[in-house]
Scaffold this active site. Structure first.
Site, PDB file in Angstrom:
ATOM      1  N   GLU A   1      -1.767  -9.194   2.927  1.00 43.70           N
ATOM      2  CA  GLU A   1      -1.758  -9.846   4.249  1.00 43.70           C
ATOM      3  C   GLU A   1      -3.143 -10.285   4.699  1.00 43.70           C
ATOM      4  O   GLU A   1      -3.263 -11.116   5.600  1.00 43.70           O
ATOM      5  CB  GLU A   1      -1.135  -8.922   5.301  1.00 43.70           C
ATOM      6  CG  GLU A   1      -1.929  -7.685   5.669  1.00 43.70           C
ATOM      7  CD  GLU A   1      -1.621  -6.459   4.814  1.00 43.70           C
ATOM      8  OE1 GLU A   1      -1.862  -5.327   5.274  1.00 43.70           O
ATOM      9  OE2 GLU A   1      -1.153  -6.641   3.673  1.00 43.70           O
TER      10      GLU A   1
ATOM     11  N   CYS B   1       0.840  -1.195   0.000  1.00 47.56           N
ATOM     12  CA  CYS B   1       0.000   0.000   0.000  1.00 47.56           C
ATOM     13  C   CYS B   1       0.878   1.249   0.000  1.00 47.56           C
ATOM     14  O   CYS B   1       1.492   1.579  -1.002  1.00 47.56           O
ATOM     15  CB  CYS B   1      -0.988  -0.034   1.160  1.00 47.56           C
ATOM     16  SG  CYS B   1      -2.368   1.117   0.942  1.00 47.56           S
TER      17      CYS B   1
ATOM     18  N   HIS C   1      -3.571  -4.967  -0.086  1.00 45.14           N
ATOM     19  CA  HIS C   1      -3.101  -5.542   1.176  1.00 45.14           C
ATOM     20  C   HIS C   1      -3.128  -7.075   1.099  1.00 45.14           C
ATOM     21  O   HIS C   1      -4.114  -7.706   1.501  1.00 45.14           O
ATOM     22  CB  HIS C   1      -3.985  -5.070   2.331  1.00 45.14           C
ATOM     23  CG  HIS C   1      -3.761  -3.645   2.708  1.00 45.14           C
ATOM     24  ND1 HIS C   1      -2.836  -3.256   3.647  1.00 45.14           N
ATOM     25  CD2 HIS C   1      -4.332  -2.506   2.243  1.00 45.14           C
ATOM     26  CE1 HIS C   1      -2.850  -1.939   3.760  1.00 45.14           C
ATOM     27  NE2 HIS C   1      -3.753  -1.454   2.920  1.00 45.14           N
TER      28      HIS C   1
END
Length: 537
Positions: A513, A385, A511
């Site tokens: 994750e 990001c 993102h």
């Protein structure tokens, strides 16, 4: 004939941060391994509509769901520990409850009645549980109630659960209460009184827990188990120890299995299910605890002293490490310290550098210098990001020689706005849920590192940001060597950039994750750890 949906409500007592979320997620793991379909949700008593506008110092990271909902980090545990994919329906706050009640009152939906906490607020909460039930095929819905029993703001939720359990039938509901068993070193004793007091508070509200999960540093002996059972009105076998795990949160399901929590719940709810086969989970945990290799990753950020600010990133590194039989040692580096001491001082011994997302300009120059250090010294770099935007700014300044290049987030008058506000964000005044949020599809170009890792031309990733790579500069930046390797399928917005001639230098606007799981690490994290491991050889 189909069985009715079963409901598990997880409450907490004595103190906050007991691990109710991990207890709920771990129970979800165990029930899934018994062959049951599980859905987990979180009820938060705070007055914010969602945690999207809250500081990480207040609430840890904001976990973004596929549908764009900004939620509590516990939903990250739920999605990592189980196969459930949560939506905005899986998280409700007091703020949402009151917002809905006021909207209904203003629209005249209460037909002139006096609007009250009971039944109008409690009805909103119960309706959410029913809505989730209708929209899922889950055998079991686990609901964690945030906060601590006795808190004034949590009372509404507990009252709603009391009513709900009567409405669906007590046989279809299991109440689990998580409490603290403090060890008093001076006396050499575990004390059960806080647990007794917490359960008494819950019973005042009209809820009698079926199972008590005791957070403890030590094993729970039979005397204390019997004492808690007697004073709290539960069977001794339903007093479960939830011990401090030594190495990894992924040990939690294995610990709760020792006292057969999943079987107790199954018996309580009349669920027919198999004994769980946890062999694959045990293998994963063993790889986390006893790996063969190790790498050192510097996470350069703004909220670096706060463990929960980048929770999903740290967990994704654990998943990727286990896949490569590697321990990932994370060094947290404050970006402002880089500005003061220089990157060489703090980053010279690391095998990888990761810059996570964030907002605001504090520490920006330190992050830019870290990205430059990684690019110029062949150190694997992963920007997420803001970290992707930092890589773009650094490259524009130092390779393309665009002096003063930056993001309009940091300088509205920059001569080279290589990162700028999306057109649809111009004029946005309200902060809550006003960013580009949730999952969207992206196209990955072949002959790139991104394609090599994803092995697919179409990917879906979750977003949470306002600013984008400025397409005006794309050709100039690409010609200088920072390649665009993925763009959004709908608007062609830049999603991934990379330096092809580097061991690993990737920035992702999304993102990743939020989609990594224990036995299924995210491809970009797996590639990053693999590159860091290669650097150790």
């Amino acid at each position: 004939m189909a069985h009715p949906t079963k409901y598990i409500f997880v409450t907490g007592g004595v103190v906050s941060s007991l691990g109710k979320g991990l207890a709920a997620a771990s129970l979800g793991t165990l029930l899934e391994h018994r062959g049951l379909d599980v859905l987990i949700q979180k009820f938060d008593p705070y007055l914010n509509v969602d945690p999207g506008t809250m500081s990480p110092y207040q609430h840890g990271e904001v976990y973004v769901l596929a549908d764009g909902a900004e939620t509590d980090l516990d939903l990250g545990h739920y999605e990592r520990f189980t196969n459930c994919e949560c939506s905005s329906l899986n998280n409700i706050t007091s703020g949402q409850v009151f917002e809905n009640v006021i909207k209904n009152e203003r629209a005249g939906k209460y037909l002139g009645k006096t609007v009250q906490f009971i039944p109008h607020c409690t009805d909103i909460i119960k309706d959410r549980i029913r809505e989730v039930t209708l929209k899922s095929d889950a055998d079991v819905i686990i609901t964690e109630i945030g906060g601590t029993t006795g808190d004034i703001e949590g009372h509404l939720f507990l009252e709603a659960l009391r009513q709900f359990s009567l409405e669906v039938g007590r046989a279809n509901v299991c109440f689990i209460h998580v409490t603290l068993l403090p060890y008093i070193a001076a006396a050499g004793e575990i004390k059960t009184k806080p647990t007794q007091q917490s359960v008494a508070k819950l019973r005042e509200i009209g809820i009698v827990p079926d199972i008590i999960v005791c957070r403890t540093e030590h094993d729970l002996d039979e005397d204390n188990r019997a004492k808690i059972a007697m004073f709290c009105n539960v069977e001794a076998k339903n007093v479960v120890a939830f011990r401090d795990v030594k190495h990894s949160i992924y040990e939690c399901p294995l610990d709760l299995r020792r006292d057969k929590l999943d079987r107790l719940v199954s018996d309580r709810l009349g669920l027919e299910s198999e004994t769980p086969d946890l062999e694959k989970w045990r293998i994963f945990v063993d790889r986390v605890i006893n790996p063969t290799h190790e790498v050192t990753i510097a996470v350069v950020g703004k909220y670096i002293e706060l463990q929960d600010a980048y929770k999903s990133i740290y967990e994704s590194l654990v998943h990727a490490g286990a896949a490569h039989d590697t321990r990932v040692n994370v060094i947290r580096v404050d970006a402002e310290q880089i500005e003061e001491e220089g990157p060489a001082t703090l980053l010279k011994d690391v095998t990888g550098i990761l810059i996570p997302g964030g907002f605001g300009d504090r520490g920006t120059e330190g992050k830019i210098r870290s990205a430059q250090f990684a690019r110029e010294n062949g150190i694997p770099y992963f920007g997420i990001c803001l970290g992707m935007q930092i890589a773009t700014i650094e490259f524009a300044r130092n390779v393309c020689e665009l002096e003063g290049a930056t993001s309009t987030e940091f300088d509205k008058n920059t001569p080279h706005p290589v990162i700028s506000l999306q057109e649809e964000q111009e004029g946005v005044v309200t902060m809550g849920a006003s960013m580009r949020l949730g999952s969207s599809d992206s196209v990955v170009y072949k002959d790139t590192k991104a394609y090599e890792l994803y092995k697919s031309e179409l990917i879906s990733e979750r977003h949470r940001h306002r600013y984008e790579f400025n397409p005006v500069y794309r050709e100039q930046i690409e010609n200088a060597g920072l390649k665009v390797s993925s763009v959004s399928a709908d608007q062609g917005l830049v999603e991934i950039v990379e330096v092809l001639e580097h061991p690993f230098y990737i920035g992702a606007q999304f993102h990743p994750e939020f989609q990594s799981k224990p036995n299924k690490p995210h491809p970009l994290f797996a590639g990053f750890v693999a590159a860091a491991l290669e650097k150790t050889k």
